[in-house]
Design a protein around this motif. Structure first.
Motif, PDB file in Angstrom:
ATOM      1  N   VAL A  64       0.835  -1.209   0.000  1.00 52.41           N
ATOM      2  CA  VAL A  64       0.000   0.000   0.000  1.00 52.41           C
ATOM      3  C   VAL A  64       0.866   1.254   0.000  1.00 52.41           C
ATOM      4  O   VAL A  64       0.564   2.232  -0.690  1.00 52.41           O
ATOM      5  N   GLN A  67       2.288   1.647  -3.474  1.00 53.32           N
ATOM      6  CA  GLN A  67       1.227   2.055  -4.392  1.00 53.32           C
ATOM      7  C   GLN A  67       0.871   3.521  -4.209  1.00 53.32           C
ATOM      8  O   GLN A  67       0.645   4.242  -5.184  1.00 53.32           O
ATOM      9  N   LYS A  71       0.876   6.569  -6.942  1.00 51.12           N
ATOM     10  CA  LYS A  71      -0.293   7.415  -7.186  1.00 51.12           C
ATOM     11  C   LYS A  71       0.066   8.893  -7.077  1.00 51.12           C
ATOM     12  O   LYS A  71      -0.390   9.719  -7.877  1.00 51.12           O
ATOM     13  N   ILE A  96       0.112   0.500 -10.770  1.00 52.22           N
ATOM     14  CA  ILE A  96      -0.908   0.714  -9.739  1.00 52.22           C
ATOM     15  C   ILE A  96      -1.990  -0.362  -9.823  1.00 52.22           C
ATOM     16  O   ILE A  96      -2.439  -0.902  -8.804  1.00 52.22           O
ATOM     17  N   LYS A  97      -2.395  -0.704 -11.052  1.00 50.89           N
ATOM     18  CA  LYS A  97      -3.394  -1.767 -11.233  1.00 50.89           C
ATOM     19  C   LYS A  97      -2.845  -3.117 -10.756  1.00 50.89           C
ATOM     20  O   LYS A  97      -3.569  -3.923 -10.167  1.00 50.89           O
ATOM     21  N   TYR A  99      -0.565  -3.523  -8.438  1.00 51.34           N
ATOM     22  CA  TYR A  99      -0.564  -3.473  -6.975  1.00 51.34           C
ATOM     23  C   TYR A  99      -1.961  -3.763  -6.428  1.00 51.34           C
ATOM     24  O   TYR A  99      -2.100  -4.433  -5.390  1.00 51.34           O
ATOM     25  N   ASP A 100      -3.000  -3.271  -7.084  1.00 49.55           N
ATOM     26  CA  ASP A 100      -4.374  -3.555  -6.657  1.00 49.55           C
ATOM     27  C   ASP A 100      -4.637  -5.057  -6.644  1.00 49.55           C
ATOM     28  O   ASP A 100      -5.263  -5.583  -5.709  1.00 49.55           O
ATOM     29  N   LYS A 101      -4.168  -5.749  -7.675  1.00 53.57           N
ATOM     30  CA  LYS A 101      -4.369  -7.196  -7.754  1.00 53.57           C
ATOM     31  C   LYS A 101      -3.635  -7.915  -6.616  1.00 53.57           C
ATOM     32  O   LYS A 101      -4.184  -8.832  -5.991  1.00 53.57           O
ATOM     33  N   ASP A 104      -5.359  -7.314  -3.287  1.00 50.38           N
ATOM     34  CA  ASP A 104      -6.566  -8.150  -3.207  1.00 50.38           C
ATOM     35  C   ASP A 104      -6.203  -9.602  -2.890  1.00 50.38           C
ATOM     36  O   ASP A 104      -6.915 -10.278  -2.121  1.00 50.38           O
TER      37      ASP A 104
END
Length: 253
Positions: A64, A67, A71, A96-97, A99-101, A104
């Motif tokens: 986080v 990321q 951002k 960033i996408k 990192y989102d994966k 999750d």
């Protein structure tokens, strides 16, 4: 048997000291252990599930943080024109996408670990039932209390979180207001602050309490600290009573 002591407490107990060496430090540690042996609390090894949850939460925090840095950099690049700026911006957005994966995936693994332990799963569900305490905060509370085995009192946990006020007076000259200590777990304190801020966004008992105290002249920070303590108390009440938190006016808190 193992005795784990806070390094800062030991260091401050040494008083005035000149010089430093491993031999002298070892002697001081041995002397501290002998003088305070009656206060020794034996270390209890956390369960395997708790250790895994700590590792996963630490990894999530790092992802986080990275990321967020991406951002912030992307937001700065959007103000520039040029092919190179657009190229690097696309790379950052794709990262960033990604990192989102990954975040999750870690959150899914956290839930899997919690569900593998029936006791921790029930405690997590009860803490999460408190209004405005989200999944991440509930997870941190369960892990930091080691399944509510390290702290049996919400006030002790509030002290650990750095939200318990302490007096600031001395004789007749110093009459300061109570303050919270900076010696605290800053991560859980930040999460509880975010939870407290969410409680005053909509019309509810927290919002009405906040508005009433503001009209009385209380400072925003002191009211917010009260709300943080309320959330901790409710989380402990839900776990100790073994039922989801519900506002029941017929039962004294």
């Amino acid at each position: 048997n193992l005795w784990v002591e806070n390094a800062l407490r030991l260091k401050r107990s040494l008083g005035l000291k000149r010089g430093k060496s491993d031999k002298a430090d070892a002697a001081e540690i041995a002397s501290y252990g002998f003088l305070h042996r009656r206060k020794a609390v034996l270390f209890k090894l956390p369960s395997k599930t708790i250790s895994e949850l700590k590792h996963l939460l630490s990894c999530r925090k790092q992802l986080v943080k990275q990321q967020t840095a991406l951002k912030n950099a992307s937001g700065e690049l959007e103000a520039f024109d040029g092919d190179s700026a657009d190229f690097t911006l696309d790379i950052r957005k794709s990262l960033i996408k990604e990192y989102d994966k990954k975040i999750d995936m870690i959150e899914a693994e956290l839930l899997r670990c919690v569900k593998a332990d029936k006791v921790l799963e029930e405690q997590y569900r009860l803490v999460n039932s408190v209004y405005c305490i989200g999944p991440q905060t509930a997870m941190f509370i369960v892990v930091l209390t080691q399944g509510f085995s390290l702290f049996d009192d919400p006030r002790k946990f509030a002290c650990y979180c750095g939200i318990a006020p302490f007096g600031n007076t001395s004789g007749t000259t110093l009459k300061g207001k109570p303050k919270v200590s900076h010696l605290a777990n800053k991560r859980i304190k930040t999460l509880l602050t975010m939870c407290a801020l969410n409680t005053i966004k909509k019309d509810n008992e927290f919002k009405r309490y906040y508005d009433r105290k503001i009209k009385e002249g209380k400072h925003h920070s002191s009211i917010l600290n009260v709300l943080r303590n309320k959330l901790v108390s409710r989380a402990f009440a839900a776990v100790l009573k073994e039922r989801p938190y519900k506002k029941d006016l017929g039962i004294a808190a």
